[in-house]
Motif scaffolding. Structure first.
Motif, PDB file in Angstrom:
ATOM      1  N   TRP A   1       0.819  -1.215   0.000  1.00 15.04           N
ATOM      2  CA  TRP A   1       0.000   0.000   0.000  1.00 15.04           C
ATOM      3  C   TRP A   1       0.854   1.266   0.000  1.00 15.04           C
ATOM      4  CZ3 TRP A   1       0.860   3.229   4.101  1.00 15.04           C
ATOM      5  CH2 TRP A   1       1.552   2.661   5.178  1.00 15.04           C
ATOM      6  N   LEU A   2       2.139   1.143   0.401  1.00 17.24           N
ATOM      7  CA  LEU A   2       2.995   2.316   0.528  1.00 17.24           C
ATOM      8  C   LEU A   2       3.811   2.606  -0.727  1.00 17.24           C
ATOM      9  CD1 LEU A   2       3.938   4.565   2.415  1.00 17.24           C
ATOM     10  CD2 LEU A   2       5.653   2.981   3.331  1.00 17.24           C
ATOM     11  N   PHE A   3       3.987   1.621  -1.599  1.00 14.03           N
ATOM     12  CA  PHE A   3       4.872   1.766  -2.742  1.00 14.03           C
ATOM     13  C   PHE A   3       4.119   1.604  -4.055  1.00 14.03           C
ATOM     14  CE2 PHE A   3       7.338  -0.163   0.751  1.00 14.03           C
ATOM     15  CZ  PHE A   3       8.222   0.873   0.994  1.00 14.03           C
ATOM     16  N   ALA A   4       4.299   2.599  -4.947  1.00 16.31           N
ATOM     17  CA  ALA A   4       3.683   2.497  -6.278  1.00 16.31           C
ATOM     18  C   ALA A   4       4.208   1.230  -6.952  1.00 16.31           C
ATOM     19  CB  ALA A   4       4.020   3.736  -7.101  1.00 16.31           C
ATOM     20  N   PRO A   5       3.385   0.530  -7.664  1.00 10.77           N
ATOM     21  CA  PRO A   5       2.061   0.883  -8.173  1.00 10.77           C
ATOM     22  C   PRO A   5       0.906   0.492  -7.243  1.00 10.77           C
ATOM     23  CG  PRO A   5       2.749  -1.155  -9.204  1.00 10.77           C
ATOM     24  CD  PRO A   5       3.871  -0.731  -8.283  1.00 10.77           C
ATOM     25  N   TYR A   6       1.187   0.257  -5.939  1.00 11.86           N
ATOM     26  CA  TYR A   6       0.157  -0.049  -4.935  1.00 11.86           C
ATOM     27  C   TYR A   6      -0.628  -1.304  -5.299  1.00 11.86           C
ATOM     28  CZ  TYR A   6       1.377   4.833  -4.335  1.00 11.86           C
ATOM     29  OH  TYR A   6       2.070   6.010  -4.225  1.00 11.86           O
ATOM     30  N   ARG A   7       0.117  -2.368  -5.574  1.00  9.94           N
ATOM     31  CA  ARG A   7      -0.465  -3.674  -5.886  1.00  9.94           C
ATOM     32  C   ARG A   7       0.274  -4.709  -5.040  1.00  9.94           C
ATOM     33  NH1 ARG A   7      -3.999  -2.948  -9.709  1.00  9.94           N
ATOM     34  NH2 ARG A   7      -4.213  -5.076 -10.400  1.00  9.94           N
ATOM     35  N   TRP A   8      -0.466  -5.738  -4.610  1.00 14.38           N
ATOM     36  CA  TRP A   8       0.117  -6.773  -3.768  1.00 14.38           C
ATOM     37  C   TRP A   8       1.162  -7.572  -4.544  1.00 14.38           C
ATOM     38  CZ3 TRP A   8      -0.649  -5.686   0.958  1.00 14.38           C
ATOM     39  CH2 TRP A   8      -1.869  -5.178   1.406  1.00 14.38           C
ATOM     40  N   HIS A   9       2.200  -8.007  -3.826  1.00 10.64           N
ATOM     41  CA  HIS A   9       3.290  -8.777  -4.412  1.00 10.64           C
ATOM     42  C   HIS A   9       3.237 -10.254  -4.038  1.00 10.64           C
ATOM     43  CE1 HIS A   9       5.397  -5.255  -5.963  1.00 10.64           C
ATOM     44  NE2 HIS A   9       4.934  -4.653  -4.886  1.00 10.64           N
ATOM     45  N   PHE A  10       2.336 -10.623  -3.150  1.00 14.02           N
ATOM     46  CA  PHE A  10       2.147 -11.999  -2.702  1.00 14.02           C
ATOM     47  C   PHE A  10       0.654 -12.272  -2.626  1.00 14.02           C
ATOM     48  CE2 PHE A  10       6.032 -10.514  -0.514  1.00 14.02           C
ATOM     49  CZ  PHE A  10       6.939 -11.483  -0.897  1.00 14.02           C
ATOM     50  N   ASP A  11       0.304 -13.528  -2.408  1.00 11.79           N
ATOM     51  CA  ASP A  11      -1.043 -13.886  -1.979  1.00 11.79           C
ATOM     52  C   ASP A  11      -0.994 -14.006  -0.458  1.00 11.79           C
ATOM     53  OD1 ASP A  11      -1.835 -14.175  -4.646  1.00 11.79           O
ATOM     54  OD2 ASP A  11      -1.571 -16.350  -4.640  1.00 11.79           O
ATOM     55  N   ALA A  12      -2.071 -13.634   0.199  1.00 20.72           N
ATOM     56  CA  ALA A  12      -2.189 -13.843   1.641  1.00 20.72           C
ATOM     57  C   ALA A  12      -3.464 -14.640   1.880  1.00 20.72           C
ATOM     58  CB  ALA A  12      -2.246 -12.514   2.393  1.00 20.72           C
ATOM     59  N   ARG A  13      -3.307 -15.793   2.528  1.00 23.01           N
ATOM     60  CA  ARG A  13      -4.430 -16.693   2.772  1.00 23.01           C
ATOM     61  C   ARG A  13      -4.505 -17.008   4.253  1.00 23.01           C
ATOM     62  NH1 ARG A  13      -4.222 -21.839   3.345  1.00 23.01           N
ATOM     63  NH2 ARG A  13      -2.133 -21.975   2.433  1.00 23.01           N
ATOM     64  N   SER A  14      -5.694 -16.928   4.798  1.00 21.80           N
ATOM     65  CA  SER A  14      -5.915 -17.260   6.194  1.00 21.80           C
ATOM     66  C   SER A  14      -5.790 -18.779   6.367  1.00 21.80           C
ATOM     67  CB  SER A  14      -7.300 -16.766   6.616  1.00 21.80           C
ATOM     68  OG  SER A  14      -7.525 -17.035   7.962  1.00 21.80           O
ATOM     69  N   VAL A  15      -4.889 -19.207   7.243  1.00 21.66           N
ATOM     70  CA  VAL A  15      -4.684 -20.635   7.491  1.00 21.66           C
ATOM     71  C   VAL A  15      -5.728 -21.156   8.466  1.00 21.66           C
ATOM     72  CG1 VAL A  15      -3.021 -22.320   8.420  1.00 21.66           C
ATOM     73  CG2 VAL A  15      -2.217 -20.410   7.033  1.00 21.66           C
ATOM     74  N   GLU A  16      -6.178 -20.298   9.336  1.00 21.35           N
ATOM     75  CA  GLU A  16      -7.251 -20.591  10.283  1.00 21.35           C
ATOM     76  C   GLU A  16      -8.059 -19.312  10.432  1.00 21.35           C
ATOM     77  OE1 GLU A  16      -4.711 -21.693  13.585  1.00 21.35           O
ATOM     78  OE2 GLU A  16      -4.894 -19.703  14.480  1.00 21.35           O
ATOM     79  N   GLN A  17      -9.199 -19.413  11.106  1.00 19.07           N
ATOM     80  CA  GLN A  17      -9.981 -18.188  11.267  1.00 19.07           C
ATOM     81  C   GLN A  17      -9.077 -17.105  11.840  1.00 19.07           C
ATOM     82  OE1 GLN A  17     -13.617 -18.407  13.504  1.00 19.07           O
ATOM     83  NE2 GLN A  17     -14.056 -16.258  13.193  1.00 19.07           N
ATOM     84  N   THR A  18      -9.098 -15.948  11.191  1.00 19.56           N
ATOM     85  CA  THR A  18      -8.195 -14.864  11.552  1.00 19.56           C
ATOM     86  C   THR A  18      -8.978 -13.577  11.762  1.00 19.56           C
ATOM     87  OG1 THR A  18      -6.369 -15.873  10.338  1.00 19.56           O
ATOM     88  CG2 THR A  18      -6.199 -13.514  10.776  1.00 19.56           C
ATOM     89  N   ILE A  19      -8.705 -12.931  12.869  1.00 15.64           N
ATOM     90  CA  ILE A  19      -9.289 -11.635  13.178  1.00 15.64           C
ATOM     91  C   ILE A  19      -8.159 -10.609  13.095  1.00 15.64           C
ATOM     92  CG2 ILE A  19     -10.438 -10.243  14.946  1.00 15.64           C
ATOM     93  CD1 ILE A  19     -11.537 -12.979  16.027  1.00 15.64           C
TER      94      ILE A  19
END
Length: 154
Positions: A83-101
Motif C-alpha cells: 500500500w505504501l509503494f507504487a504501483p500499490y499492488r500486492w506482491h504476494f497472496d495472503a491466505r488465512s490458514v485458520e480463522q483470523t481476526i
C-alpha cells in the motif's frame, strides 16, 4: 475504540498520541475464514493489517512449483506493505490458514497523510522498509529450500 491496540503495537510506538488517535480513526475490524484469501498477487493494495488472532500464509504461486508459502504470520504481526509503494499492488497472496481476526488500517489514507507530515512519513517508511526486508529474507530462504545452493544444481 482502536487507540489502545495501535498505541501498544511495536509498529506504532513513538508515533505520538495525536497520530495514534488519528490512525485509529481509520481502522476497522475484519474477520477471515480458514482458507480465505485476504488478498491476491497483483490486485490493488490500499490497506494493511495487524493480525489480532489467527494465522496467515504469505504465498507465491509458481508455474512449476504451485503455491509456495514464504512466511506464516501470527498474532501481532503486520500484514502488507504494498500500500505504501507504487504501483500499490500486492506482491504476494495472503491466505488465512485458520480463522483470523485482524485490524484493517486504511493504507491509502496513511500514505496521503504521510505526504503532509514528513516526520511521521519517515517513521512509517522506515518501519515498512523493515517489514519488506523481513519478507524478502523469508523469500530468499524459501528459494534456497526449494532449489538448493547454486553449487548443488550443477
Amino acid at each position: 475504540m482502536f487507540e489502545q491496540v495501535i498505541a501498544n503495537h511495536p509498529f506504532f510506538i513513538g508515533m505520538g498520541e495525536y497520530n495514534v488517535n488519528l490512525i485509529a480513526e481509520h481502522c476497522t475490524n475484519v474477520d477471515f475464514k480458514s482458507g480465505e484469501f485476504i488478498f491476491k498477487n497483483d490486485t490493488p493494495a490500499q490497506q494493511f493489517y495487524i493480525i489480532q488472532h489467527g494465522k496467515v500464509a504469505l504465498e507465491v504461486a509458481g508455474a512449476k512449483t504451485g503455491s509456495v508459502i514464504i512466511q506464516t504470520l501470527r498474532d501481532g504481526d503486520i500484514l502488507g506493505w504494498s500500500w505504501l509503494f507504487a504501483p500499490y499492488r500486492w506482491h504476494f497472496d495472503a491466505r488465512s490458514v485458520e480463522q483470523t481476526i485482524a485490524l484493517s488500517i486504511d493504507g491509502r489514507w496513511l500514505r496521503e497523510y504521510c505526504e503532509l507530515d514528513h516526520d511521521l512519513g519517515y517513521i512509517v517508511m522506515n518501519r515498512v522498509a523493515q517489514l519488506t526486508i523481513q519478507r524478502l529474507q523469508a523469500t530468499r530462504l524459501q528459494l534456497l529450500d526449494l532449489y538448493g545452493k547454486s553449487s548443488e544444481r550443477r
